[in-house]
Write an enzyme that holds these catalytic residues in place. Structure first.
Site, PDB file in Angstrom:
ATOM      1  N   ASP A 134       0.941  -1.221  -0.004  1.00 25.55           N
ATOM      2  CA  ASP A 134       0.075   0.006  -0.119  1.00 25.55           C
ATOM      3  C   ASP A 134       0.954   1.095  -0.128  1.00 25.55           C
ATOM      4  O   ASP A 134       1.658   1.318   1.068  1.00 25.55           O
ATOM      5  CB  ASP A 134      -0.871  -0.112   1.166  1.00 25.55           C
TER       6      ASP A 134
ATOM      7  N   ALA B  73      -1.678   4.713  -9.595  1.00 25.28           N
ATOM      8  CA  ALA B  73      -1.811   6.404  -9.344  1.00 25.28           C
ATOM      9  C   ALA B  73      -3.553   6.087  -9.109  1.00 25.28           C
ATOM     10  O   ALA B  73      -4.231   5.183  -9.472  1.00 25.28           O
ATOM     11  CB  ALA B  73      -1.662   6.978 -10.535  1.00 25.28           C
TER      12      ALA B  73
ATOM     13  N   TYR C 193      -7.741  16.056 -10.861  1.00 21.64           N
ATOM     14  CA  TYR C 193      -6.820  15.146 -11.236  1.00 21.64           C
ATOM     15  C   TYR C 193      -5.480  15.649 -11.687  1.00 21.64           C
ATOM     16  O   TYR C 193      -4.476  15.235 -11.315  1.00 21.64           O
ATOM     17  CB  TYR C 193      -7.407  14.216 -12.376  1.00 21.64           C
TER      18      TYR C 193
END
Length: 304
Positions: free
Chosen positions: A45, A69, A133
């Site tokens: 993670d 991502a 984003y």
């Protein structure tokens, strides 16, 4: 033995990179994944900075590729904290660990760091993202630059390639609507497709070749650092893509062009990335879109 760690090896781009690098028989490959770790991958993670440090210190890679991502604009817009955790904080943690190790780091970024008003964009063009984003990926670029002096950002546009589900790529996600619009389908209804935003679909196996070439340069002591860009060279709107998908699927689709933006999350008009830096180094490969999409569909045929 040259050792490469691929972070996010189970994703759309990560799988293509792993497939390309696995053919380098004198390289050692370490793969990480979070949601879909395979038998040859390590569960990691990247939001856990301590876990990232332990991984890099334990594996001691010579190079690291970040293919993980949060790349869905709508998700980033509604959950900016998640976008920041994956696209900024994780990059900083990996870059810091790579710097301590002396490993070259490649981080994937996006054409959405630009506002799409003045294409084509060279690598040194001033970024001006218009959605969460793009802002998170730009902050990720800055986090890399602040954390290591042996790193490269590779900006990419719209990606497509071999998939495990139609929604994995914004290109193949159009297939269900295209099929539902076919005149032969029961209750067929025309599919509205954006004909405003210009995109440059880029095939993940081609990007994987670029990644491998960048790694080869690092292995020779000629690391590319700073900002690099790679892009397909066929401009298309979503409507154009849908037409070509329908042709490849041999579907008589009913498609209607939408000439004004309708997305709830703002998208740039045209963020064409200039690829001249890598081209000047003799890098890159571009598979024609029609050839590439047929390869994708052959591996994951429409089942209706």
């Amino acid at each position: 033995m040259f050792k490469v760690a691929v972070i996010g090896a189970s994703g759309l781009l990560g799988r293509a990179v792993v497939g390309e690098l696995a053919r380098q028989h004198d390289w050692q490959l370490v793969q990480t994944a979070l949601n879909h770790p395979g038998p040859q991958s390590v569960r990691l993670d990247i939001r856990d900075a301590d876990a990232v440090t332990r991984f890099v210190e334990g594996e001691q890679p010579d190079a690291i590729v970040i293919a993980a991502a949060e790349r869905r604009p709508d998700v980033c817009e509604h959950d900016p904290a998640l976008a920041r955790a994956l696209n900024v904080d994780a990059v900083r943690a990996i870059a810091s660990a790579a710097q301590r190790r002396g490993a070259w780091l490649l981080s994937i970024s996006t054409d959405y760091v630009f506002d799409g008003t003045q294409p084509p964009y060279h690598g040194d063009a001033t970024p001006s993202p218009i959605n969460a984003y793009g802002r998170s990926k730009l902050d990720g670029e800055r986090a890399l630059a602040e954390s290591t002096d042996l790193g490269c950002v590779l900006r990419l546009p719209l990606l497509f390639g071999p998939i495990v589900g139609w929604q994995e790529s914004a290109v193949t996600s159009l297939v269900p609507a295209i099929a539902a619009s076919a005149s032969a389908a029961p209750d067929a209804k025309a599919a509205m497709m954006d004909a405003w935003a210009i995109r440059y679909p880029t095939y993940t196996p081609d990007v994987a070749v670029v990644v491998r070439q960048l790694l080869e340069r690092h292995a020779r002591g000629e690391a590319v650092c700073g900002t690099a860009q790679w892009s397909g060279d066929e401009p298309m709107t979503k409507y154009d893509i849908a037409q070509r998908l329908a042709d490849a699927l041999q579907i008589d689709a009913q498609l209607v062009p939408q000439h004004t933006p309708t997305d709830s999350t703002p998208r740039p008009h045209n963020c064409h990335l200039d690829s001249s830096r890598l081209e000047a180094l003799g890098m890159g490969r571009r598979t024609p879109f029609d050839t590439a999409i047929r390869q994708v569909l052959a591996q994951f045929p429409w089942r209706g």
